[in-house]
Design a protein around this motif. Structure first.
Motif, PDB file in Angstrom:
ATOM      1  N   LEU A 135       0.820  -1.216   0.000  1.00  0.00           N
ATOM      2  CA  LEU A 135       0.000   0.000   0.000  1.00  0.00           C
ATOM      3  C   LEU A 135       0.857   1.271   0.000  1.00  0.00           C
ATOM      4  CD1 LEU A 135      -2.828   1.263   0.111  1.00  0.00           C
ATOM      5  CD2 LEU A 135      -2.709   1.104   2.613  1.00  0.00           C
ATOM      6  N   ASP A 136       1.518   1.565   1.118  1.00  0.00           N
ATOM      7  CA  ASP A 136       2.301   2.793   1.249  1.00  0.00           C
ATOM      8  C   ASP A 136       3.518   2.767   0.332  1.00  0.00           C
ATOM      9  OD1 ASP A 136       0.695   3.809   3.436  1.00  0.00           O
ATOM     10  OD2 ASP A 136       1.650   2.288   4.677  1.00  0.00           O
ATOM     11  N   GLY A 137       3.654   3.785  -0.499  1.00  0.00           N
ATOM     12  CA  GLY A 137       4.796   3.862  -1.392  1.00  0.00           C
ATOM     13  C   GLY A 137       4.627   3.077  -2.669  1.00  0.00           C
ATOM     14  N   THR A 138       3.511   2.371  -2.790  1.00  0.00           N
ATOM     15  CA  THR A 138       3.250   1.559  -3.983  1.00  0.00           C
ATOM     16  C   THR A 138       1.955   1.995  -4.658  1.00  0.00           C
ATOM     17  OG1 THR A 138       4.411  -0.326  -2.996  1.00  0.00           O
ATOM     18  CG2 THR A 138       2.952  -0.787  -4.855  1.00  0.00           C
ATOM     19  N   LEU A 139       0.855   1.910  -3.932  1.00  0.00           N
ATOM     20  CA  LEU A 139      -0.426   2.396  -4.450  1.00  0.00           C
ATOM     21  C   LEU A 139      -0.659   3.858  -4.078  1.00  0.00           C
ATOM     22  CD1 LEU A 139      -2.759  -0.638  -3.625  1.00  0.00           C
ATOM     23  CD2 LEU A 139      -1.985   0.078  -5.897  1.00  0.00           C
ATOM     24  N   VAL A 140      -0.299   4.216  -2.850  1.00  0.00           N
ATOM     25  CA  VAL A 140      -0.565   5.577  -2.372  1.00  0.00           C
ATOM     26  C   VAL A 140       0.678   6.214  -1.769  1.00  0.00           C
ATOM     27  CG1 VAL A 140      -2.996   5.070  -1.874  1.00  0.00           C
ATOM     28  CG2 VAL A 140      -1.280   4.814  -0.052  1.00  0.00           C
ATOM     29  N   GLU A 155      -3.892   6.806  17.810  1.00  0.00           N
ATOM     30  CA  GLU A 155      -5.008   7.721  18.057  1.00  0.00           C
ATOM     31  C   GLU A 155      -4.971   8.914  17.109  1.00  0.00           C
ATOM     32  OE1 GLU A 155      -6.769  10.511  21.683  1.00  0.00           O
ATOM     33  OE2 GLU A 155      -5.354   8.909  22.127  1.00  0.00           O
ATOM     34  N   VAL A 156      -3.804   9.505  16.926  1.00  0.00           N
ATOM     35  CA  VAL A 156      -3.683  10.674  16.047  1.00  0.00           C
ATOM     36  C   VAL A 156      -3.882  10.268  14.583  1.00  0.00           C
ATOM     37  CG1 VAL A 156      -2.108  12.448  15.180  1.00  0.00           C
ATOM     38  CG2 VAL A 156      -2.190  11.946  17.622  1.00  0.00           C
ATOM     39  N   TYR A 157      -3.235   9.190  14.186  1.00  0.00           N
ATOM     40  CA  TYR A 157      -3.295   8.777  12.780  1.00  0.00           C
ATOM     41  C   TYR A 157      -4.698   8.332  12.377  1.00  0.00           C
ATOM     42  CZ  TYR A 157      -1.734   6.648   8.392  1.00  0.00           C
ATOM     43  OH  TYR A 157      -1.560   6.315   7.066  1.00  0.00           O
ATOM     44  N   ARG A 158      -5.443   7.768  13.310  1.00  0.00           N
ATOM     45  CA  ARG A 158      -6.803   7.319  13.013  1.00  0.00           C
ATOM     46  C   ARG A 158      -7.650   8.467  12.445  1.00  0.00           C
ATOM     47  NH1 ARG A 158      -7.895   4.872  17.575  1.00  0.00           N
ATOM     48  NH2 ARG A 158      -7.659   2.757  16.738  1.00  0.00           N
ATOM     49  N   ASP A 159      -7.440   9.670  12.954  1.00  0.00           N
ATOM     50  CA  ASP A 159      -8.223  10.825  12.513  1.00  0.00           C
ATOM     51  C   ASP A 159      -7.583  11.568  11.342  1.00  0.00           C
ATOM     52  OD1 ASP A 159     -10.107  10.392  14.530  1.00  0.00           O
ATOM     53  OD2 ASP A 159      -8.971  11.585  15.981  1.00  0.00           O
ATOM     54  N   ASN A 160      -6.395  11.119  10.917  1.00  0.00           N
ATOM     55  CA  ASN A 160      -5.670  11.890   9.903  1.00  0.00           C
ATOM     56  C   ASN A 160      -5.066  11.028   8.796  1.00  0.00           C
ATOM     57  OD1 ASN A 160      -5.455  14.784  11.223  1.00  0.00           O
ATOM     58  ND2 ASN A 160      -5.013  13.338  12.861  1.00  0.00           N
ATOM     59  N   CYS A 161      -5.536   9.814   8.641  1.00  0.00           N
ATOM     60  CA  CYS A 161      -4.863   8.896   7.718  1.00  0.00           C
ATOM     61  C   CYS A 161      -5.257   9.085   6.258  1.00  0.00           C
ATOM     62  CB  CYS A 161      -5.071   7.449   8.140  1.00  0.00           C
ATOM     63  SG  CYS A 161      -6.765   6.855   8.050  1.00  0.00           S
ATOM     64  N   THR A 162      -6.257   9.912   5.976  1.00  0.00           N
ATOM     65  CA  THR A 162      -6.661  10.119   4.575  1.00  0.00           C
ATOM     66  C   THR A 162      -6.671  11.593   4.178  1.00  0.00           C
ATOM     67  OG1 THR A 162      -9.008  10.131   5.197  1.00  0.00           O
ATOM     68  CG2 THR A 162      -8.078   8.023   4.516  1.00  0.00           C
ATOM     69  N   HIS A 163      -6.074  12.464   4.992  1.00  0.00           N
ATOM     70  CA  HIS A 163      -6.092  13.895   4.690  1.00  0.00           C
ATOM     71  C   HIS A 163      -5.244  14.244   3.478  1.00  0.00           C
ATOM     72  CE1 HIS A 163      -7.533  15.342   8.927  1.00  0.00           C
ATOM     73  NE2 HIS A 163      -8.377  14.529   8.336  1.00  0.00           N
ATOM     74  N   LYS A 164      -4.019  13.759   3.454  1.00  0.00           N
ATOM     75  CA  LYS A 164      -3.089  14.091   2.368  1.00  0.00           C
ATOM     76  C   LYS A 164      -2.694  12.870   1.534  1.00  0.00           C
ATOM     77  CE  LYS A 164      -0.904  17.872   5.006  1.00  0.00           C
ATOM     78  NZ  LYS A 164       0.392  18.353   5.583  1.00  0.00           N
ATOM     79  N   PRO A 185      -3.438   8.527  -4.393  1.00  0.00           N
ATOM     80  CA  PRO A 185      -2.837   7.503  -5.260  1.00  0.00           C
ATOM     81  C   PRO A 185      -1.746   8.126  -6.124  1.00  0.00           C
ATOM     82  CG  PRO A 185      -4.982   8.158  -6.102  1.00  0.00           C
ATOM     83  CD  PRO A 185      -4.827   8.826  -4.769  1.00  0.00           C
ATOM     84  N   TYR A 186      -0.749   7.347  -6.449  1.00  0.00           N
ATOM     85  CA  TYR A 186       0.297   7.823  -7.348  1.00  0.00           C
ATOM     86  C   TYR A 186      -0.268   7.972  -8.764  1.00  0.00           C
ATOM     87  CZ  TYR A 186       3.884   6.990  -3.823  1.00  0.00           C
ATOM     88  OH  TYR A 186       4.658   7.034  -2.685  1.00  0.00           O
ATOM     89  N   GLU A 187       0.317   8.880  -9.506  1.00  0.00           N
ATOM     90  CA  GLU A 187      -0.101   9.098 -10.889  1.00  0.00           C
ATOM     91  C   GLU A 187       0.027   7.801 -11.687  1.00  0.00           C
ATOM     92  OE1 GLU A 187       1.000  11.970 -14.730  1.00  0.00           O
ATOM     93  OE2 GLU A 187       2.058  12.200 -12.823  1.00  0.00           O
ATOM     94  N   GLY A 188      -1.016   7.453 -12.394  1.00  0.00           N
ATOM     95  CA  GLY A 188      -1.013   6.258 -13.228  1.00  0.00           C
ATOM     96  C   GLY A 188      -1.555   5.006 -12.566  1.00  0.00           C
ATOM     97  N   ILE A 189      -1.762   5.055 -11.247  1.00  0.00           N
ATOM     98  CA  ILE A 189      -2.267   3.861 -10.542  1.00  0.00           C
ATOM     99  C   ILE A 189      -3.693   3.537 -10.965  1.00  0.00           C
ATOM    100  CG2 ILE A 189      -2.996   2.977  -8.294  1.00  0.00           C
ATOM    101  CD1 ILE A 189      -0.023   2.668  -8.754  1.00  0.00           C
ATOM    102  N   GLY A 190      -4.530   4.553 -11.082  1.00  0.00           N
ATOM    103  CA  GLY A 190      -5.914   4.314 -11.491  1.00  0.00           C
ATOM    104  C   GLY A 190      -5.999   3.629 -12.848  1.00  0.00           C
ATOM    105  N   GLU A 191      -5.203   4.126 -13.800  1.00  0.00           N
ATOM    106  CA  GLU A 191      -5.186   3.533 -15.134  1.00  0.00           C
ATOM    107  C   GLU A 191      -4.680   2.096 -15.087  1.00  0.00           C
ATOM    108  OE1 GLU A 191      -4.496   7.995 -15.701  1.00  0.00           O
ATOM    109  OE2 GLU A 191      -3.997   6.429 -14.247  1.00  0.00           O
ATOM    110  N   LEU A 192      -3.665   1.845 -14.263  1.00  0.00           N
ATOM    111  CA  LEU A 192      -3.142   0.488 -14.137  1.00  0.00           C
ATOM    112  C   LEU A 192      -4.212  -0.456 -13.601  1.00  0.00           C
ATOM    113  CD1 LEU A 192      -0.954  -1.690 -14.060  1.00  0.00           C
ATOM    114  CD2 LEU A 192      -0.304  -0.825 -11.789  1.00  0.00           C
TER     115      LEU A 192
END
Length: 215
Positions: A10-15, A77-86, A89-96
């Protein structure tokens, strides 16, 4: 087609989740009056789960088990509320992903990120692409242990040699090797080409759609 499924880290590969992870850990460190770290530092901290990242982030004077547990809980606790803010997906992942689906490949995610956050991020950014989605539930079985990858094979009723494993770190390449899968390293993530090759990558991708050439 020789390959029937693709398992993605996931991290560094898809997002690109570097900023959310870094910001959350730095918030924990700031609250404790500890030194914070740069995004570049966190690039090297990511890959072996949140507990490992917490250990690497804490001052050496606060790395006993009770302190690690305390700040691990704070990070969760902190990451739970902030894990999707920034996180994006990397460019091209959707097309792949669309191309892989059109080729009738089964897609799955295996991450050392806590299972709760792995599922939350995948559901938010990639609804309806991946099944199963597995994050970390047992530190003893985290990548590069092959347990998760082999469990996905059982779930999909496939042999390991029919599956490509795609990731951005040495841990991912080692996971693929330990599970007897083809290891595919990506260059848009958090580690270098040299690290991926030394760790056993069978293929290296410069951009997401390069995966189609392998298939």
């Amino acid at each position: 087609m020789k390959y029937k499924a693709v398992i993605f880290d996931l991290d560094g590969t898809l997002v690109d989740s570097l900023y959310d992870i870094s910001d959350a850990m730095n918030m924990v460190l700031e609250r404790a009056n500890f030194p914070t770290h740069s995004y570049k530092d966190y690039q090297n901290f990511i890959g072996s789960g949140i507990r490992s990242l917490v250990v690497k982030s804490l001052p050496s004077t606060h790395q006993n088990e009770s302190q690690i547990e305390k700040y691990f809980d704070a990070m969760i606790e902190v990451y739970r509320d902030n894990c999707t803010h920034k996180t994006t997906p990397y460019e091209g992942i959707g097309e792949l992903l669309d191309s892989l689906v059109s080729h009738n490949l089964k897609l799955s995610v295996l991450s050392n990120k806590a299972d709760e956050f792995t599922k939350k991020i995948v559901a938010a950014i990639f609804p309806n692409y991946f099944n199963p989605v597995l994050g970390l539930t047992d530190e003893a079985l985290k990548k590069p242990h092959p347990f998760g990858a082999l469990e996905i094979c059982k779930n999909l009723d496939l042999k390991a040699e029919e599956v490509l494993y795609v990731g951005d770190t040495d841990v991912d390449m080692q996971t693929a090797k330990n599970a007897n899968m083809i290891a595919v390293g990506v260059l848009w993530g958090y580690r270098s080409k040299e690290e991926l090759i030394l760790s056993g990558a069978n293929y290296i991708l410069c951009k997401p759609l390069d995966l189609i050439d392998i298939l």
